[in-house]
Design a protein around this motif. Structure first.
Motif, PDB file in Angstrom:
ATOM      1  N   ALA A 181     -10.987  24.896 -40.680  1.00 21.74           N
ATOM      2  CA  ALA A 181     -11.540  24.746 -42.027  1.00 21.74           C
ATOM      3  C   ALA A 181     -11.308  23.313 -42.486  1.00 21.74           C
ATOM      4  CB  ALA A 181     -10.865  25.721 -42.990  1.00 21.74           C
ATOM      5  N   LEU A 182     -12.396  22.629 -42.848  1.00 22.02           N
ATOM      6  CA  LEU A 182     -12.276  21.250 -43.328  1.00 22.02           C
ATOM      7  C   LEU A 182     -12.658  21.179 -44.806  1.00 22.02           C
ATOM      8  CD1 LEU A 182     -13.861  19.024 -40.520  1.00 22.02           C
ATOM      9  CD2 LEU A 182     -11.460  19.584 -40.884  1.00 22.02           C
ATOM     10  N   PRO A 183     -12.025  20.283 -45.555  1.00 18.72           N
ATOM     11  CA  PRO A 183     -12.356  20.167 -46.976  1.00 18.72           C
ATOM     12  C   PRO A 183     -13.680  19.415 -47.158  1.00 18.72           C
ATOM     13  CG  PRO A 183     -10.671  18.569 -46.370  1.00 18.72           C
ATOM     14  CD  PRO A 183     -10.964  19.343 -45.131  1.00 18.72           C
ATOM     15  N   ALA A 237      -9.731  31.082 -40.812  1.00 17.65           N
ATOM     16  CA  ALA A 237      -9.658  29.872 -39.988  1.00 17.65           C
ATOM     17  C   ALA A 237      -8.287  29.880 -39.324  1.00 17.65           C
ATOM     18  CB  ALA A 237      -9.808  28.640 -40.867  1.00 17.65           C
ATOM     19  N   ASP A 238      -8.227  29.395 -38.081  1.00 17.98           N
ATOM     20  CA  ASP A 238      -6.921  29.310 -37.395  1.00 17.98           C
ATOM     21  C   ASP A 238      -6.115  28.152 -37.956  1.00 17.98           C
ATOM     22  OD1 ASP A 238      -7.542  31.358 -35.521  1.00 17.98           O
ATOM     23  OD2 ASP A 238      -8.764  29.909 -34.408  1.00 17.98           O
ATOM     24  N   VAL A 239      -6.839  27.043 -38.190  1.00 12.47           N
ATOM     25  CA  VAL A 239      -6.180  25.837 -38.698  1.00 12.47           C
ATOM     26  C   VAL A 239      -7.069  25.214 -39.762  1.00 12.47           C
ATOM     27  CG1 VAL A 239      -5.019  25.364 -36.494  1.00 12.47           C
ATOM     28  CG2 VAL A 239      -7.238  24.326 -36.956  1.00 12.47           C
ATOM     29  N   GLY A 240      -6.542  24.230 -40.447  1.00 12.30           N
ATOM     30  CA  GLY A 240      -7.351  23.550 -41.460  1.00 12.30           C
ATOM     31  C   GLY A 240      -6.637  22.305 -41.924  1.00 12.30           C
ATOM     32  N   VAL A 241      -7.332  21.562 -42.765  1.00 11.38           N
ATOM     33  CA  VAL A 241      -6.721  20.351 -43.317  1.00 11.38           C
ATOM     34  C   VAL A 241      -6.835  20.412 -44.825  1.00 11.38           C
ATOM     35  CG1 VAL A 241      -6.870  17.845 -43.471  1.00 11.38           C
ATOM     36  CG2 VAL A 241      -7.239  18.982 -41.277  1.00 11.38           C
ATOM     37  N   CYS A 242      -5.710  20.268 -45.490  1.00 11.61           N
ATOM     38  CA  CYS A 242      -5.770  20.236 -46.956  1.00 11.61           C
ATOM     39  C   CYS A 242      -4.683  19.323 -47.495  1.00 11.61           C
ATOM     40  CB  CYS A 242      -5.694  21.634 -47.542  1.00 11.61           C
ATOM     41  SG  CYS A 242      -4.103  22.371 -47.518  1.00 11.61           S
ATOM     42  N   GLY A 243      -4.848  18.931 -48.743  1.00 12.07           N
ATOM     43  CA  GLY A 243      -3.916  18.009 -49.369  1.00 12.07           C
ATOM     44  C   GLY A 243      -2.560  18.660 -49.603  1.00 12.07           C
TER      45      GLY A 243
END
Ligand code: PRP
Length: 455
Positions: A254-256, A313-319
């Motif tokens: 999952a991407l922002p 989502a298995d992984v993601g990027v968040c603040g």
């Protein structure tokens, strides 16, 4: 009487299968009341997952509680076992506040407790029974183990000894040491473990050694046990036990959405996880690259942690701001170094804090603001806003703001200044706990490749 299998719901079948297993392993049924005197929980709040307990007044005027926990009752109500061990199993409903809905939920638990002279042998038996419980439900299961603050010379788990025994036993390849496993330190003392099934985003089994709880309740016996959260298994297809999830070797990311997301995708692409379709113009939100076995989704930045926590989502990027605010139950594995900014308290240049009044704080991050001022012992009134926070002190809506400062331009142009800094913020790589257990190598490789230390 024969009961037709078809009338049983999935979790009812699971409960019966587990009860049968525990009875066949020499555990005896322990039935208990749904209520306890509230006093028991008031005195042992440390051992509860949450302070919230449903209470009512009994016919004799006593304040009672609907049970938020089973083990505390068992620890309190069983006698000390001077020699040997007593093995019991239970199947009960507890009432707790769910973090996701912030309301009370009925939670079904089926579990075992081993009380008395619990040594390595017994500990190994309990943990292997946990593995056997999961083996009834799926072929893709794993148990993470760790050890929390030892209970002292008496209760100090010979962790390595237990581990060595487990590694020689029938479920050897299912166990993994995971130091990041957070056992409830108040509750457990010594070995803790959590069980996962592939495709189910949260732990479905949790257990450990709880000598400290026993001592607190005046018991001299030692104890260990675990519970299976059968309500988390509602959607488990037991008939398809043999087939793990179809995309077991894919990683869902999952991407922002937005500027940060594009920067982050460039980092992933440079690290070998490219997905060229993602850059094509259009409104599509889901993209895959079968060659790299990666599937990307664009989601709202503040929703990334929800997708990851719940396993979509298995992984993601968040603040880091979102992680501090929402405290999702995920692993934070790497800092991408992108989207650097600060979380700060800011206010008008002329404003001087007056400790005699309640400080009014406007913010998009009420949890961060409350936690920060609680640590300083300062009373505040949080005003939750959704954007343009800087205007609040200008209009007298608040004294200060708790917000993100990147270049400082918005503050400057509104005659505000940073008063206190709370935390450094940047984009973080996070992982779902269950996905991490089943895709450890692939997820760790990705974390290493996209993190600042790996680039
Ligand atoms: C963020 C933040 C500040 C601004 C800080 O707002 O809430 O207002 O950026 O950036 P600066 O220090 O570089 O000026 P955002 O752009 O997300 O808009 P919002 O006010 O609608 O939340």
């Amino acid at each position: 009487m024969n009961i037709n299998d078809n009338v049983l719901q999935n979790n009812e079948k699971i409960i019966y299968a587990l009860r049968e297993l525990y009875a066949s392993r020499g555990y005896s049924r322990y039935a208990m009341s749904k209520f306890e005197e509230y006093d028991l929980y008031a005195k042992n709040k440390d051992f509860l997952v949450s302070d919230n307990v449903i209470t009512f007044t009994d016919t004799n005027g006593k304040l009672m509680a609907l049970k938020p926990d089973v083990t505390i009752s068992i620890a309190k109500n069983t006698r000390d076992i001077p020699e040997g061990v007593r093995r019991i199993y239970y199947s009960e409903t507890v009432y707790r506040v769910s973090k996701s809905t912030d309301s009370f939920r009925e939670i079904m638990q089926t579990g075992v407790e081993c009380l008395g002279d619990v040594g390595t042998e017994e500990m190994v038996g309990v943990i292997e029974l946990a593995a056997e419980s999961l083996s009834l439900l799926s072929d893709s299961y794993a148990i993470d183990l760790s050890t929390v603050a030892p209970a002292g010379p008496d209760g100090d788990e010979p962790f390595r000894e237990v581990l060595a025994r487990l590694k020689k036993g029938p479920y050897a390849d299912r166990f993994r040491v995971n130091p990041a496993l957070s056992g409830d330190e108040n509750y457990y003392s010594g070995i803790v473990f959590k069980g996962y099934l592939a495709g189910i985003p949260e732990a479905v089994l949790s257990g450990g050694r709880y000598d400290r709880l026993m001592r607190k309740l005046g018991r001299s016996s030692k104890a260990a046990g675990f519970a299976v959260y059968t309500d988390r298994l509602e959607r488990l297809d037991i008939a398809a036990k043999k087939d793990g999830p179809a995309d077991a070797d894919w990683i869902n990311i999952a991407l922002p959405k937005g500027r940060l997301g594009e920067q982050v995708y460039a980092i992933f692409a440079a690290a070998g996880y490219e997905c060229p379709a993602l850059l094509e113009p259009g409104r599509k939100l889901l993209f895959e690259n079968p060659a790299r076995k990666v599937r990307y989704f664009w989601v709202k930045p503040s929703d990334v942690a929800i997708y990851v926590e719940r396993g979509a989502a298995d992984v993601g990027v968040c603040g880091k701001d979102i992680l501090l605010e929402a405290e999702p139950d995920v692993y934070e594995l790497a800092d991408l170094g992108a989207g650097k900014c600060r979380m700060a308290i800011a206010g008008p240049k002329t404003y001087a804090d007056d400790a005699e009044t309640t400080l009014r704080v406007a913010t998009k991050f009420p949890n961060i603001a409350k936690t920060y001022y609680r640590s300083k012992g300062r009373a505040i009134d949080v005003i939750k806003l959704n954007g343009s926070i800087e205007i609040a002190p200008l209009l007298g809506l608040s004294d200060v703001i708790c917000d993100i400062v990147e270049t400082g331009k918005t503050l400057r142009e509104n005659d505000l200044e940073v008063k206190e800094e709370i935390a450094a913020i940047s984009a973080r790589f996070i992982a779902n706990k269950s996905a991490y257990t089943f895709k450890t190598d692939a997820i760790c490789r990705m974390a290493e490749a996209v993190g600042t230390t790996g680039r």
